[in-house]
Design a protein around this motif. Structure first.
Motif, short mmCIF file in Angstrom:
data_model
loop_
_atom_site.label_atom_id
_atom_site.label_comp_id
_atom_site.label_asym_id
_atom_site.label_seq_id
_atom_site.Cartn_x
_atom_site.Cartn_y
_atom_site.Cartn_z
N LEU A 173 0.72 -1.17 -0.07
CA LEU A 173 0.05 -0.14 -0.09
C LEU A 173 0.92 1.19 -0.14
CD1 LEU A 173 -2.69 -1.14 2.49
CD2 LEU A 173 -2.67 -1.34 0.16
N LEU A 174 2.03 1.10 0.85
CA LEU A 174 2.96 2.33 0.83
C LEU A 174 2.43 3.65 1.02
CD1 LEU A 174 5.93 2.40 0.53
CD2 LEU A 174 5.62 2.65 -2.12
N TRP B 24 11.37 4.73 5.75
CA TRP B 24 10.56 4.65 4.40
C TRP B 24 9.28 5.65 4.59
CZ3 TRP B 24 5.15 3.46 4.42
CH2 TRP B 24 4.78 2.96 5.63
N ARG B 25 9.19 6.37 5.53
CA ARG B 25 7.97 7.26 5.58
C ARG B 25 8.79 8.89 5.42
NH1 ARG B 25 4.43 7.09 10.93
NH2 ARG B 25 3.29 8.36 9.57
N HIS B 26 10.01 9.16 5.32
CA HIS B 26 10.62 10.19 4.81
C HIS B 26 10.46 10.62 3.62
CE1 HIS B 26 13.48 13.30 4.85
NE2 HIS B 26 13.29 13.64 6.06
N PRO B 27 10.33 11.99 3.16
CA PRO B 27 10.17 11.97 1.77
C PRO B 27 11.36 11.82 0.93
CG PRO B 27 9.99 14.13 3.18
CD PRO B 27 9.78 13.03 4.14
N ASP B 28 12.50 11.71 1.59
CA ASP B 28 13.66 11.66 0.75
C ASP B 28 13.87 10.07 0.33
OD1 ASP B 28 14.27 14.17 1.06
OD2 ASP B 28 15.74 14.15 2.38
N GLU B 291 10.06 11.26 15.02
CA GLU B 291 8.58 11.64 15.18
C GLU B 291 7.91 10.55 14.02
OE1 GLU B 291 6.54 14.19 16.06
OE2 GLU B 291 7.86 14.16 17.69
N LEU B 292 8.71 10.26 13.03
CA LEU B 292 8.04 9.41 11.92
C LEU B 292 7.79 7.76 12.45
CD1 LEU B 292 9.43 10.74 8.78
CD2 LEU B 292 6.93 10.94 9.56
N GLN B 293 8.47 7.46 13.34
CA GLN B 293 8.62 6.11 14.16
C GLN B 293 7.09 5.50 14.17
OE1 GLN B 293 11.68 5.92 17.02
NE2 GLN B 293 12.37 4.11 15.99
N VAL B 294 6.78 4.25 13.83
CA VAL B 294 5.52 3.75 14.29
C VAL B 294 5.77 2.83 15.34
CG1 VAL B 294 3.76 1.90 13.52
CG2 VAL B 294 5.20 3.48 11.69
N ILE B 295 5.26 3.50 16.60
CA ILE B 295 5.49 2.80 17.98
C ILE B 295 5.31 1.27 17.84
CG2 ILE B 295 3.32 3.27 18.97
CD1 ILE B 295 6.56 4.22 20.53
N ASP B 296 4.11 1.08 17.44
CA ASP B 296 3.87 -0.53 17.36
C ASP B 296 5.03 -1.47 16.46
OD1 ASP B 296 1.59 -0.24 18.42
OD2 ASP B 296 0.25 -0.83 16.72
N TYR B 297 5.57 -0.79 15.53
CA TYR B 297 6.50 -1.53 14.86
C TYR B 297 7.78 -1.57 15.72
CZ TYR B 297 10.15 -2.64 11.49
OH TYR B 297 11.42 -3.06 10.99
#
Lengths: 452, 452
Positions: A173-174, B24-28, B291-297
């Motif tokens: 899904l990305l 992977w969530r960062h725009p770069d 900030e972008l970390q997914v805490i569950d992950y």
């Protein structure tokens, strides 16, 4: 009038010095490049220049004893094809790999990776391996029985296709915003538990451009034909006569139809084209190659095919009848055995003559002639229903492939039998075969006839 | 005065979005290119532009459960590196492969093939695999015990090196005139019969440019250190503090010396360099990633490292002491476990703080700063005897590797610590390591300390 004529499929079967067993001694061959990736990359680019459907590498998992008299010790096909993928863009890439000495997770993963790397050009020639020499490299003193190998192959394929289907096409899904990379509901475990394999899955490679690599098979024994009929999308076969080739094609097609697979598999007999500007020139090249044969090598290869030791028997007499075992007694490459024993029994050839006859194509059809004659040999079998295309086995490389691409392909194009440009991008596109849907009714049905 | 200063070795550890778990969530980052060969080819070319010794891919044989929140399903490293070899000419190519779930004949063959294809740039990061999820893809309900895995690894390496040495360098005679291709006396069977493997050999690949791929190892447990001391030529390691890193290097070197391997293996700690034009810019990038970390992950990954389920515990308190098992109780990645439990016990970090700390380098050292500060961090450990070089783990790719190559490498070159041009062609050349002689005293001695 406007109907597109049926189109040929052409695969280039590549091996270092060429297919004639004396090729490496001929001045045109390049046996010093057996481990040189650029040699194979150039051959692949030549095949692509000729708009061929695919290139193909055979494989074995041992050095055969007679390394004294022929090229051996080359590169592993899957690794090699990845390097070839990087310098080509259209030609299909078919690797041989054994179901007897591999684990399905590894092989499914490598073919999926190659399919991604090549943007959808991977094909798998499924072999069950047939020699004790290979078994000896994998913890076994004896190789598995022929029938057991095919049972294992069937289950292997069930696991591999399950793994290729374990990621849905839309699993990724990305979504950077919400932090969701993939949908776990669209990536499934296969939970396979069978007599040979227990594999949980999913595969650790996302679904590839073709879904599955093209599935190719080359066994011509009873078990081999049944396997091809149930699972193969294309079949490589060695046939000496049009009559035998037509019978083989009809038999495999009828078996496949009985499993609901009409029109499959595509039948691709091998042909070793010895090409000259004239027929006389081609015959001269053929004689030159026969002259260069190492008789001990041919004798050893023939002994290997028949599973008996022929050394010590008179070369200028046929092999004694009692040395030819029945097919039931052979636990190796059954189809090749049948071909050889036919040459002895049907044509009454001497050992020396059989070695010369087998030198060009190891049992495959050899045709020597001008480009038009090679095209005639291809067209006649194609029109007679013996073939959907051909496995081209140049006697000498790279020159034999150059000659085929530069002189025979244009003739086939003039006759309207072969593409002048690629119309698709994937190997499945070239062969006119559909992309399997992940877990669709169609992909299920491809395996529905599994005996497991 | 004229003495060449000791030179750093630099390896680029590549993975799709970069090493920070939120990359992977960062725009770069470019997570959409997880299966795009050109993405990895471009990264390798960047590493080569920076004159780095090598690139490296980690590997596992299963999808880890948390595919929801991070990139997975990429390409198999050996296949990928063959495609990278085709578009690079100098940078070394190191693939991870498991001794627990492979057969030595296959793996020896693939690395020999990659070494030929790359003209001597192959390296093997030897892992024993540690998860039941992987075992479940290979016919096993439980994974092998830690000690048994290392016993198998030792025998695996004995077989693989025997196979690499089975063709003498001068085995191929290629005498077209007399019809002799190879000298059978210079290609030998290895006749290995051990508790885990029975392999006859020889390998079916001619001896490769490097003889053996560079042997790399990354386990830091007791068994792992012993294995590294006996067999590895380079070691990847995760160290948080200079003190620990020096102690680790001394320990492994002393063990190796006891086996007669002075100066080996090279020690390459991981470093995740978060690079900004200024320190403030680097810190801002680090905060942005946290900030972008997914805490569950992060929680699942931390639970996995500790082999306990931490979900349900308060995020802003340290993990309860009773949840931290002793090393003896862990049958997985022991070194990573030790690092995590140190963060909890030694620094008293909360679960949330540990997740943030581990986000950048999964237990590897994270340094945020301007290029000069990154170079300082590298130089200080290098001069203090903690490292012979570093495993560079950019937090975001491709931008983090570009920044390292364009700004940190030139600084290291100005300081005389790193090459400005490649001086050799093979991976062994880059690391200053000799090519093993086939069956020479030297290559025997590399295995002489084997416990088998």
């Amino acid at each position: 009038m406007s109907t597109e004529p049926r189109q040929l499929h052409l695969n280039a079967f590549l091996m270092t010095p060429g297919h004639h067993d004396a090729a490496w001694r001929h001045p045109d061959s390049q046996p010093h490049r057996a481990t040189d990736v650029t040699y194979f990359q150039q051959l692949a680019q030549t095949a692509e220049r000729g708009k061929l459907d695919s290139i193909f590498f055979a494989d074995g998992l041992a050095v055969w004893g007679r390394l004294r008299s022929n090229v051996s010790g080359g590169l592993e096909p899957l690794t090699l094809l990845a390097a070839i993928a990087a310098v080509t863009s259209r030609v299909g890439l078919i690797a041989t790999a054994s179901t007897t000495f591999n684990e399905p997770f590894h092989l499914a993963r490598k073919f999926a990776s190659l399919d991604h790397i090549s943007n959808g050009r991977a094909g798998w020639n499924i072999v069950t391996s047939g020699s004790v020499t290979e078994a000896n490299n994998f913890n076994l003193e004896e190789h598995l029985d022929h029938a057991v190998r095919y049972q294992r192959a069937t289950e292997f394929l069930e696991v591999a296709t399950g793994l290729w289907d374990s990621w849905a096409d839309d699993a990724v899904l990305l979504d950077k915003e919400s932090g969701v990379y993939a949908d776990p509901d669209r990536v499934r475990e296969i939970q396979h538990a069978g007599p040979f394999f227990q594999v949980r899955g999913p595969l650790n490679v996302q679904r590839s451009p073709q879904g599955w690599p093209l599935l190719v098979q080359a066994g011509s024994s009873e078990d081999g034909r049944e396997f091809a009929a149930r699972h193969a999308e294309a079949v490589f076969t060695a046939q000496q006569t049009l009559e035998d080739a037509v019978a083989f094609a009809k038999d495999v097609r009828a078996r496949a139809a009985a499993h609901g697979r009409d029109g499959l598999p595509l039948i691709l007999p091998g042909i070793c084209p010895i090409i000259g500007a004239t027929e006389a020139e081609a015959r001269a090249l053929e004689d030159e190659l026969t002259e260069l044969q190492v008789i001990d090598y041919g004798l050893a290869q023939l002994s290997n095919m028949l599973n008996v030791d022929l050394s010590g028997y008179p070369l200028d007499q046929p092999p004694p009848e009692h040395l030819l075992p029945t097919e039931q007694e052979v636990n190796g490459n059954k189809s090749r055995f049948t071909l050889v024993s036919d040459l002895a029994r049907r044509e009454g050839l001497t050992i020396r003559q059989i070695i010369a006859r087998l030198g060009g194509g190891r049992g495959h059809r050899v045709v020597a002639g001008a480009p038009e004659q090679i095209a005639d040999a291809i067209e006649s079998w194609f029109r007679a229903g013996a073939a959907d295309g051909f496995n081209i086995m140049p006697p000498i490389l790279p020159t034999g492939l150059d000659a085929f691409v530069d002189h025979v392909v244009p003739e086939l194009q003039r006759r309207g039998l072969f593409r002048t440009e690629y119309t698709g991008t994937t190997l499945r596109d070239h062969y006119g075969l559909p992309r399997p849907d992940a877990r669709s009714t169609e992909s299920e049905s491809l395996l529905a006839s599994s005996s497991l």
